[in-house]
Each structure stands twice: as C-alpha cells, then as structure tokens.
Design a protein around this motif. Structure first.
Motif: not given
Length: 275
Positions: A192-201
C-alpha cells in the motif's frame, strides 16, 4: 504517437500468472483483476516453455471478458500468438531501443505492444521506445532486473528511472505507466505504501503476482473520499465562472486543475461501478 491519454478505462490491476499452469490462468480470469498477463518468460522454466506457449495459444483461441496479455519469452512466441482472437496485447521483455519495437511490429502489425524497460540503456531510450511505432500502447519498468543492472541498494534509487518512464510515456501520448510488481505477497502494508508513492510519481495502476494484492492496489489508486469531495467543489466552482478563480478556502483553480478534478470524479464513478 501523440495526443492526450488519460486514465479512461485503462486497467488498474494486472495479474501475472505462469503460462504453464492453465488451471492458475483460469482462476486468474475470475480473480477480479482488470487484466491478466500470461507469463511465458520468468515464471516458466525453459524446458516448459513450449508447453506454456501451446497452452496459451489454446487459451487465446477464444476471447474472455477479462483482457489477456502475454509476456513473451522471446520473439519465437510471436507467430504462435499474434492474431489470436483472445490476445489483448504482447508484453515485450528487455526492450532496449526503438528498433526492438519496430522489428516486432513488422511481424505482428495489428497487435498492441507493451515494452518492458529493464536496464539502464532502456531507461535512457525510454521516449524513443515509447514513440517507436503506433502499435506501442504502453511502457513500464521491469524493476527487478533494473535494480540489478544499476546496483541500487534501496527503493529510492529507482525514483529517477520511474519518473523518467512516466515522463517518456506521457510525452509520447501514452497512458501513465503501470507500476512494477511488489515481490512480497504477504507485506500488504508495504504494498500500500509503495502504491501511494507510485501514484505520487504519476503511475496509474500496478501489476500483481497474487490475487491478494489486487484490492490493495485498487484502494491505493482510486480517489479517497476527501479527494472526491475536493474535486466536486472545484468542478462546481468552475461551472459558475470562466478562467482562473479562487475558492473560498484560498485554493487557486485554473483549467489544468479543473481537468484533474474531472478525472478524479471519473475515477470515483468507476470505483462505484466496480463496487
């Protein structure tokens, strides 16, 4: 290839399954994934690849409501698969330059192609690859191989290649790239944290290697209630005036922000439809 390519009906979740396991493929097709990727490369032992190719060709002889893509092991797979009615696209591993794309497009001219960039040279050539041929429908990173090629020790070391691929895709008029797989299928908090970071990119959606990852990816990429509320406020305010304006809370709103708000509401509607 040029033009605007927003999220539209693009898949959020892409589930990888081994091509030599037809039983697992059938389960994947009813798993709730937006698209299934039958893998003939890393997930299949070399001595099983002929069987995997034949089983996949049999699967693709008819179409399924869930789009089926195939990650090929090598270009020998293309004649056996291109043109089959159930094939939604070919995913090409280890693409390094535009000529790789054009060579495949020449042998499968009507097949959507998705390039996987897995080394430093591929990242450097990202825009040329993305714009190589009208058959290219997307690019993405293969992060496991890229990490090894770069000698990256932590996740932060991949942020520049990730941003590079996002920019290259959008500059070529392609949809935002899909995030690479998260390898630990039990670490859902980390996913979930990795996805949130990917979305921000700037990524949109993610590939998965286990069905339990799918709802986590969906939640991460669909807008939150607060994001929907904010977007609705922006769209409502924009409907009452023209040009740039300021909301009562001080937020400045221009055409780009209004367009982003419309995209958020579109995705919220999609989430409602999928519920």
């Amino acid at each position: 290839m040029t033009g605007e390519a927003g999220p539209g009906h693009a898949p959020l979740t892409w589930l990888y399954v081994p091509g030599d396991r037809p039983d697992v493929v059938q389960k994947a097709l009813v798993s709730g994934a937006d698209a299934v990727i039958v893998d003939l490369e890393d997930a299949v032992a070399p001595d099983r690849r002929d069987y995997a190719r034949a089983a996949t060709a049999e699967l693709l002889a008819s179409s399924d409501p869930t789009p089926v893509h195939v990650r090929i092991a090598d270009e020998d797979d293309i004649p056996a698969l291109a043109g089959l009615p159930g094939l939604a696209g070919l995913r090409l591993p280890k693409v390094t330059r535009a000529s790789d794309i054009r060579r495949v497009a020449a042998t499968a001219p009507d097949t959507p192609l998705y390039a996987l960039l897995e080394c430093a040279l591929a990242v450097e050539n990202a825009h040329a690859i993305a714009a190589a041929h009208p058959a290219v429908r997307g690019i993405a990173l293969g992060e496991a191989d890229l990490r090894a090629d770069l000698g990256v020790r932590n996740d932060a070391g991949l942020d520049w290649p990730r941003s590079r691929v996002v920019v290259a895709a959008r500059a070529a008029g392609l949809p935002a790239p899909v995030q690479s797989v998260y390898p630990d299928v039990r670490d859902l908090e980390g996913l979930a944290a990795s996805c949130a970071h990917g979305r921000s990119l700037g990524f949109f959606g993610r590939s998965a290697i286990h069905p339990r990852q799918l709802p986590v990816i969906e939640r991460a990429y669909l807008p939150t209630a607060r994001e929907v509320e904010s977007a609705a406020e922006i769209v409502e305010a924009a409907a009452t005036g023209t040009g740039a304006l300021a909301l009562p809370d001080g937020r400045f709103v221009d055409a780009a922000i209004v367009a982003a708000a419309h995209r958020t509401l579109f995705l919220a509607g999609r989430a409602t439809t999928r519920a």
